[in-house]
Design a protein around this motif. Sequence first.
Motif, short mmCIF file in Angstrom:
data_model
loop_
_atom_site.label_atom_id
_atom_site.label_comp_id
_atom_site.label_asym_id
_atom_site.label_seq_id
_atom_site.Cartn_x
_atom_site.Cartn_y
_atom_site.Cartn_z
N ILE A 45 32.75 -18.21 79.34
CA ILE A 45 33.38 -17.23 78.46
C ILE A 45 33.58 -17.78 77.06
O ILE A 45 33.31 -17.11 76.07
N LYS A 46 34.02 -19.04 76.96
CA LYS A 46 34.44 -19.58 75.67
C LYS A 46 33.32 -20.33 74.92
O LYS A 46 33.51 -20.66 73.75
N THR A 47 32.20 -20.61 75.56
CA THR A 47 31.12 -21.34 74.90
C THR A 47 29.96 -20.38 74.62
O THR A 47 29.32 -19.88 75.55
N LYS A 48 29.70 -20.14 73.35
CA LYS A 48 28.73 -19.13 72.95
C LYS A 48 27.33 -19.42 73.49
O LYS A 48 26.65 -18.52 74.00
N GLN A 49 26.89 -20.68 73.40
CA GLN A 49 25.53 -21.02 73.81
C GLN A 49 25.31 -20.76 75.30
O GLN A 49 24.27 -20.21 75.70
N ILE A 50 26.28 -21.13 76.13
CA ILE A 50 26.16 -20.90 77.57
C ILE A 50 26.26 -19.41 77.87
O ILE A 50 25.52 -18.88 78.71
N ARG A 51 27.16 -18.73 77.18
CA ARG A 51 27.33 -17.28 77.38
C ARG A 51 26.02 -16.54 77.06
O ARG A 51 25.62 -15.62 77.79
N GLU A 52 25.35 -16.95 75.99
CA GLU A 52 24.09 -16.31 75.62
C GLU A 52 22.99 -16.57 76.65
O GLU A 52 22.20 -15.67 76.96
N GLN A 53 22.95 -17.78 77.18
CA GLN A 53 21.93 -18.10 78.19
C GLN A 53 22.16 -17.34 79.49
O GLN A 53 21.22 -16.88 80.13
N VAL A 54 23.43 -17.21 79.88
CA VAL A 54 23.75 -16.44 81.08
C VAL A 54 23.36 -14.97 80.89
O VAL A 54 22.76 -14.34 81.79
N ALA A 55 23.66 -14.42 79.72
CA ALA A 55 23.29 -13.03 79.42
C ALA A 55 21.78 -12.86 79.45
O ALA A 55 21.27 -11.84 79.93
N HIS A 56 21.07 -13.87 78.94
CA HIS A 56 19.60 -13.79 78.92
C HIS A 56 19.02 -13.81 80.33
O HIS A 56 18.02 -13.15 80.63
N ILE A 57 19.65 -14.56 81.25
CA ILE A 57 19.18 -14.65 82.64
C ILE A 57 19.37 -13.32 83.37
O ILE A 57 18.48 -12.83 84.06
N PHE A 58 20.55 -12.72 83.20
CA PHE A 58 20.88 -11.52 83.97
C PHE A 58 20.47 -10.23 83.27
O PHE A 58 20.29 -9.21 83.93
#
Length: 314
Positions: free
Chosen positions: A296-309
């Motif tokens: 939730i709080k880390t933009k780079q990880i949040r973007e990668q998760v969104a890209h996967i799903f």
Amino acid sequence: MMTLNHTGVSHTVFRLLGIPGLEDQHIWISIPFFISYAIALFGNSLVICIILTKCNLHEPMYLFLCMLAGADIVLSTCTVPQALAIFWFHAGEISLDRCITQFFISHSTFMSESGILLVMAFDRYIAICFPLRYTTILTHTLIGKIGITIFLRSYCTIFPIVFLLKRLNFCKNNIIPHTFCEHIGLAKYACNDIQVNIWYGLFVLMSTVVLDALLIFVSYVLILHAVFHMSSQDSHHKALNTCGSHVCIIVLFYGPAFFTILTQRFGRHIPPHVHILLANVCVLAPPMLNPIIYGIKTKQIREQVAHIFFPKQK
């Protein structure tokens, strides 16, 4: 099963009861245990895969997060399946060697997590106080050496306890009112003097987890001192925001752990099932919530998760 020796009978097989006093509720208690474990496995595995497969995330902060996620998987896997087996199948029988192995893995992994959180605090200190030298100080070689040192420290401090337990004769009882094996929880059933176990256990706790917590506190005092001496408000906000996820995880990790220690030492009137539930919170909550917090709080990880799903969404 029991063995005979010069001091009498010594149990070699024990029975874990689960959560004493709540046996009738084991099926219901197993539901949050199972959900938490499933989230921990999925979330931490996803974090590890994202960090290892994306070259732009091979920075010190994410590599330390990858270590933390791996430790979370190990910590939850060596304790929660055993608890679920007790809740679902009443399969609480465990050999002495397996009990000691479980204790060794769970305790050393817990201490490794504490060490990783300390290094992550050091990482934030370098990033905020010495931003221009950040990548030259925390090289991949140094990160690898730090990781090895963290795990060696944990294993070397816990390993002597294996021998301290193996020397004991467990003639008092073989029924353990818990969901997993602990050092003193197992040693108290011995007929021998366990003062060495108690004092060495206290030494290990103070020299690792407590010391780590104190050093993390010092690190954040230095970080806050540096932040409040920055000239712009934007720099204040950006610096504090980078520490937000780490602070949440620190509170989540050390809060239940220290509360559990205090209740064990001073909460003699607290019901046994409360102690057991608190001990399980220590191995359930951090592995489940850590990937959620960073997601939730880390933009780079949040973007990668969104890209996967959601690969088709920009």
